[in-house]
Structure formats: C-alpha cells, structure tokens
Design a protein around this motif. Structure first.
Motif, PDB file in Angstrom:
ATOM      1  N   THR A  49      -1.818  -2.501  -3.156  1.00  0.00           N
ATOM      2  CA  THR A  49      -2.349  -2.511  -1.835  1.00  0.00           C
ATOM      3  C   THR A  49      -2.815  -1.222  -1.279  1.00  0.00           C
ATOM      4  O   THR A  49      -2.792  -0.689  -0.171  1.00  0.00           O
ATOM      5  N   ARG A 103      -8.289  -3.728   0.750  1.00  0.00           N
ATOM      6  CA  ARG A 103      -6.932  -3.617   0.733  1.00  0.00           C
ATOM      7  C   ARG A 103      -6.038  -3.275   1.852  1.00  0.00           C
ATOM      8  O   ARG A 103      -5.068  -3.147   1.834  1.00  0.00           O
ATOM      9  N   CYS A 104      -6.876  -2.291   2.593  1.00  0.00           N
ATOM     10  CA  CYS A 104      -6.569  -1.680   3.892  1.00  0.00           C
ATOM     11  C   CYS A 104      -6.661  -1.944   5.135  1.00  0.00           C
ATOM     12  O   CYS A 104      -6.125  -1.731   6.129  1.00  0.00           O
ATOM     13  N   ASN A 124       1.662  -2.988  -5.926  1.00  0.00           N
ATOM     14  CA  ASN A 124       1.596  -4.043  -5.403  1.00  0.00           C
ATOM     15  C   ASN A 124       0.149  -4.268  -4.957  1.00  0.00           C
ATOM     16  O   ASN A 124      -0.362  -5.080  -4.619  1.00  0.00           O
ATOM     17  N   THR A 174      -4.143  -3.173   7.744  1.00  0.00           N
ATOM     18  CA  THR A 174      -2.917  -3.978   7.386  1.00  0.00           C
ATOM     19  C   THR A 174      -1.614  -3.483   7.561  1.00  0.00           C
ATOM     20  O   THR A 174      -1.419  -1.973   8.079  1.00  0.00           O
ATOM     21  N   MET A 199       3.420   0.454  -3.382  1.00  0.00           N
ATOM     22  CA  MET A 199       1.983  -0.025  -2.925  1.00  0.00           C
ATOM     23  C   MET A 199       1.069   0.222  -4.110  1.00  0.00           C
ATOM     24  O   MET A 199       0.287  -0.912  -4.402  1.00  0.00           O
ATOM     25  N   ASP A 202       1.007  -2.552   5.797  1.00  0.00           N
ATOM     26  CA  ASP A 202       1.350  -1.878   4.681  1.00  0.00           C
ATOM     27  C   ASP A 202       0.626  -0.635   5.183  1.00  0.00           C
ATOM     28  O   ASP A 202       1.254   0.588   4.868  1.00  0.00           O
TER      29      ASP A 202
END
Length: 148
Positions: A83, A21-22, A81, A31, A78, A33
């Motif tokens: 993330t 996710r990162c 979502n 990412t 986050m 985010d």
C-alpha cells in the motif's frame, strides 16, 4: 501529438510511482492507509520539532523513540501489504535521514546479540581445539610413562 505525449508521460509517472495505491480514484481522495500514515508521520515530526528547538538531541532520541518506532512499524506493514506509493516512501526516507543523520539517533539492533555470540564462539573454537589437542596428547604421554 504534444498533448498525447504529455498525457502518456504523466500516465507513466503515475504508474511508476504507484500513486493508485495512495489515492482512491473512486472518491478522489487519499486512502485510509495513507491518511493514517500521514497522521503518524506528523506526530513524529511534531515530536522532532518540539525537542529540536531545545537543542538537546539525546532527549529528542529518547522522547521521540516511541512515535518514530511506531511510524517505522507502520511503514513496514504498509510495505508488506503493498500500500506504499512514492510519496510515502519519500517522506519515510526523509524522516529516516532526520532521525539517523541529523539527530544522530539509532536503535540497538535485535540481531546483534546472536551475531556477537556466534562470532565469539567461532573466535574461541580454534583455541578450544588446540587446547583440547594439547591436553589429550599430554595424557597419552603420561600413560606411556606410567606403564614402564
């Protein structure tokens, strides 16, 4: 067998930590985010460091409130979502420990006003009940006396 076992354990750690996710595996980088979160985290930590040197934690609480609140809101978005990875969760946990335990800062909770209002109403409800019962019974006695 040892290499396979090590690879398998590392893969399990990667999966359990939600590292995908990162990290963008396609570009071999963090990412957007994650980069934005780290930038916001660094702003908050810089603010903490700036006012921590002065030794006045009440000033730190007031001056860093906006950046810390922004970081908290970003973390909540986050989380919704999906993330977040373990690194972001860990850094946010450490920042929250700094904010609440080390600096003794806090936010007034928005839901405290309704809780206090409902609690006060429930506390006075028996008093209102017995008072109205007493007043109502007195009126019936008076009516009986007046008729005689």
């Amino acid at each position: 067998m040892l290499v396979f076992l090590l690879y398998s354990n590392l893969e399990d750690i990667w999966t359990a930590s939600e590292c995908n996710r990162c990290v963008s595996l396609r570009h071999y980088s963090l990412t957007n985010d994650t980069l934005y979160f780290m930038e916001t985290l660094n702003q908050s930590l810089s603010c903490f460091e700036k006012y921590q040197k002065q030794g006045n934690h009440s000033e730190l609480c007031t001056e860093c409130k906006a950046t810390y609140r922004g970081l908290n809101e970003l973390y909540s978005r986050m989380e919704k979502n999906h993330t977040l990875c373990i690194d972001i969760e860990d850094s946010m946990n450490m920042t929250r420990i700094l904010w609440s335990k080390d600096f003794n800062c806090s936010f007034p909770r928005a839901e405290t006003v309704p809780v206090i209002a409902v609690s006060s109403f429930m506390l006075f409800l028996p008093i209102i009940f017995y008072l109205s019962s007493f007043l109502h019974s007195e009126q019936k006695k008076r009516k009986l006396i007046h008729r005689e």
